[in-house]
Design an enzyme around this catalytic site. Structure first.
Site, PDB file in Angstrom:
ATOM      1  CB  SER A 139      29.887  35.274  40.549  1.00 23.50           C
ATOM      2  OG  SER A 139      30.108  34.461  41.383  1.00 23.50           O
ATOM      3  CE1 TYR A 152      29.991  38.404  45.097  1.00 22.29           C
ATOM      4  CE2 TYR A 152      29.341  35.975  44.584  1.00 22.29           C
ATOM      5  CZ  TYR A 152      30.241  37.188  44.418  1.00 22.29           C
ATOM      6  OH  TYR A 152      31.366  37.147  43.380  1.00 22.29           O
TER       7      TYR A 152
HETATM    8  P1  NAP Z   1      38.921  41.759  45.493  1.00 21.51           P
HETATM    9  O1  NAP Z   1      40.414  41.198  45.495  1.00 21.51           O
HETATM   10  O2  NAP Z   1      38.242  41.992  46.688  1.00 21.51           O
HETATM   11  O3  NAP Z   1      39.145  43.057  44.471  1.00 21.51           O
HETATM   12  C1  NAP Z   1      37.861  43.866  44.525  1.00 21.51           C
HETATM   13  C2  NAP Z   1      38.121  45.258  44.279  1.00 21.51           C
HETATM   14  O4  NAP Z   1      36.981  46.048  44.089  1.00 21.51           O
HETATM   15  C3  NAP Z   1      38.972  45.825  45.557  1.00 21.51           C
HETATM   16  O5  NAP Z   1      39.924  46.302  45.349  1.00 21.51           O
HETATM   17  C4  NAP Z   1      38.042  46.602  46.199  1.00 21.51           C
HETATM   18  O6  NAP Z   1      38.112  47.688  47.170  1.00 21.51           O
HETATM   19  C5  NAP Z   1      37.030  47.128  44.974  1.00 21.51           C
HETATM   20  N1  NAP Z   1      35.682  47.754  45.313  1.00 21.51           N
HETATM   21  C6  NAP Z   1      35.036  47.147  46.438  1.00 21.51           C
HETATM   22  N2  NAP Z   1      33.886  48.081  46.566  1.00 21.51           N
HETATM   23  C7  NAP Z   1      33.936  49.067  45.740  1.00 21.51           C
HETATM   24  C8  NAP Z   1      33.338  50.418  45.284  1.00 21.51           C
HETATM   25  N3  NAP Z   1      32.131  50.533  46.090  1.00 21.51           N
HETATM   26  N4  NAP Z   1      33.855  50.977  44.510  1.00 21.51           N
HETATM   27  C9  NAP Z   1      34.947  50.914  43.896  1.00 21.51           C
HETATM   28  N5  NAP Z   1      35.703  49.776  44.208  1.00 21.51           N
HETATM   29  C10 NAP Z   1      35.388  48.871  45.084  1.00 21.51           C
HETATM   30  O7  NAP Z   1      37.899  40.881  44.567  1.00 21.51           O
HETATM   31  P2  NAP Z   1      38.169  39.775  43.316  1.00 21.51           P
HETATM   32  O8  NAP Z   1      38.097  38.442  43.754  1.00 21.51           O
HETATM   33  O9  NAP Z   1      39.248  40.312  42.556  1.00 21.51           O
HETATM   34  O10 NAP Z   1      36.682  40.053  42.546  1.00 21.51           O
HETATM   35  C11 NAP Z   1      36.554  40.972  41.445  1.00 21.51           C
HETATM   36  C12 NAP Z   1      35.208  40.418  40.856  1.00 21.51           C
HETATM   37  O11 NAP Z   1      35.214  39.037  40.497  1.00 21.51           O
HETATM   38  C13 NAP Z   1      33.972  40.809  42.097  1.00 21.51           C
HETATM   39  O12 NAP Z   1      32.942  41.473  41.264  1.00 21.51           O
HETATM   40  C14 NAP Z   1      33.781  39.508  42.566  1.00 21.51           C
HETATM   41  O13 NAP Z   1      32.374  39.650  42.847  1.00 21.51           O
HETATM   42  C15 NAP Z   1      33.891  38.786  41.263  1.00 21.51           C
HETATM   43  N6  NAP Z   1      34.099  37.381  41.424  1.00 21.51           N
HETATM   44  C16 NAP Z   1      35.150  36.799  42.229  1.00 21.51           C
HETATM   45  C17 NAP Z   1      35.523  35.676  42.417  1.00 21.51           C
HETATM   46  C18 NAP Z   1      36.481  35.007  43.141  1.00 21.51           C
HETATM   47  O14 NAP Z   1      36.644  33.826  43.608  1.00 21.51           O
HETATM   48  N7  NAP Z   1      37.471  35.855  43.580  1.00 21.51           N
HETATM   49  C19 NAP Z   1      34.413  34.775  42.039  1.00 21.51           C
HETATM   50  C20 NAP Z   1      33.283  35.022  41.401  1.00 21.51           C
HETATM   51  C21 NAP Z   1      33.306  36.411  40.850  1.00 21.51           C
HETATM   52  P3  NAP Z   1      37.917  47.179  48.861  1.00 21.51           P
HETATM   53  O15 NAP Z   1      38.900  46.349  49.288  1.00 21.51           O
HETATM   54  O16 NAP Z   1      38.385  48.532  49.432  1.00 21.51           O
HETATM   55  O17 NAP Z   1      36.674  46.848  49.170  1.00 21.51           O
END
Ligand code: NAP
Length: 254
Positions: A139, A152
């Protein structure tokens, strides 16, 4: 450029958000993909959309045995694992002094230990295959000290460090390990805290807008592909310039 037609890729947290866009890009680039997530309905709907070259497996990234089952499933279905995208994660925000030990441990368990177990699980098979590519989703919070992100941010700095260690240990095995650092990106994770798409909606960044999941996925597809054959240990910020520093439009003498 990002041809993945010879690759099989396992994507955690692949049912929605950034992970789902990575799955779409990878299939479009010719890959076989396994979408691994806790969210079964969304994951199964996505692989139905993606067709014959996509499968779903339920995976909790904190569960070591489930990781082995997911890897075995991928090899049983497609014969090998060439790419791993450690994307699953949870996001939280609270002041350091009100963060609890229990919650801090929970976030590190999913966001950091989950990445570690994933890397350890796929390394032996990648070595047998003569190489591979691991892309860890950190991130912008893993590149700078961002307020309210003690758990985080610590987990994402940890992912960045683990990536470098993997790159150093696995380079001669032709396993490349890189981290991608999204800035604020429009996904279900950020939509639920009020983030909106569109120009001018995010003045914190030089580009003035949040990113799209597909823009993060393009960077991941590059790192998975042979176009990145000499790239390892890199930290690729895909953040509209957020981590370049404070967004102060100052011009000398004005
Ligand atoms: P998201 O829409 O919440 O998708 C994340 C997915 O991971 C969800 O389907 C979630 O399922 C799943 N997950 C959570 N805990 C898990 C576990 N223990 N085992 C397997 N799957 C699990 O998030 P996103 O925004 O696409 O983020 C994806 C990655 O990018 C993350 O690592 C996040 O920290 C990183 N990131 C995102 C942003 C942003 O602005 N969106 C910025 C920087 C970094 P549940 O809903 O059941 O938890």
């Amino acid at each position: 450029m990002n041809d993945l037609s010879t690759k099989t890729v396992l994507i955690t947290g692949g049912a929605r958000g950034i992970g789902a866009e990575v799955a779409r890009k990878a299939v479009a680039a010719g890959a076989r993909v396994v979408v691994a997530d806790l969210l079964e309905d969304e994951g199964k709907a996505l692989v139905a959309e993606l067709g014959d070259r996509a499968r779903f497996v339920r995976l909790d990234v904190t569960d070591e045995e489930a990781w082995q089952r997911a890897a075995d499933f991928t090899v049983a279905e497609f014969g090998r694992i060439d790419g791993l995208v450690n994307n699953a994660g949870i996001s939280t925000g609270m002041p350091l002094e009100t963060e609890t030990v229990e919650h801090f441990r929970q976030v590190l368990d999913i966001n950091l230990t989950g990445v570690f177990i994933g890397m350890r699980t796929v390394i032996p098979g990648m070595k047998e295959n003569g190489g591979g590519s691991i892309v860890n989703i950190s991130s912008a919070a893993g590149l700078m000290g961002l307020a309210l992100t003690s758990s985080y941010g610590a987990s994402k700095w940890g992912v960045r460090g683990l990536t470098k260690i993997g790159a150093v240990e696995l380079g001669t095995a032709r396993i490349r390990v890189n981290s991608v650092h999204p800035g604020m990106t429009y996904t279900p994770m950020t939509a639920q805290v009020g983030i909106e798409q569109g120009e001018g909606n995010y003045p914190n960044t030089p580009m003035g807008r949040v990113g799209e999941a597909s823009e993060i996925a393009d960077a991941v597809a590059y790192l998975l592909s042979d176009a990145a054959s000499y790239v390892t240990g890199a930290e690729l910020a895909v953040d509209g310039g957020w981590t370049t520093g404070p967004t102060v439009k100052y011009v000398m003498g004005q």
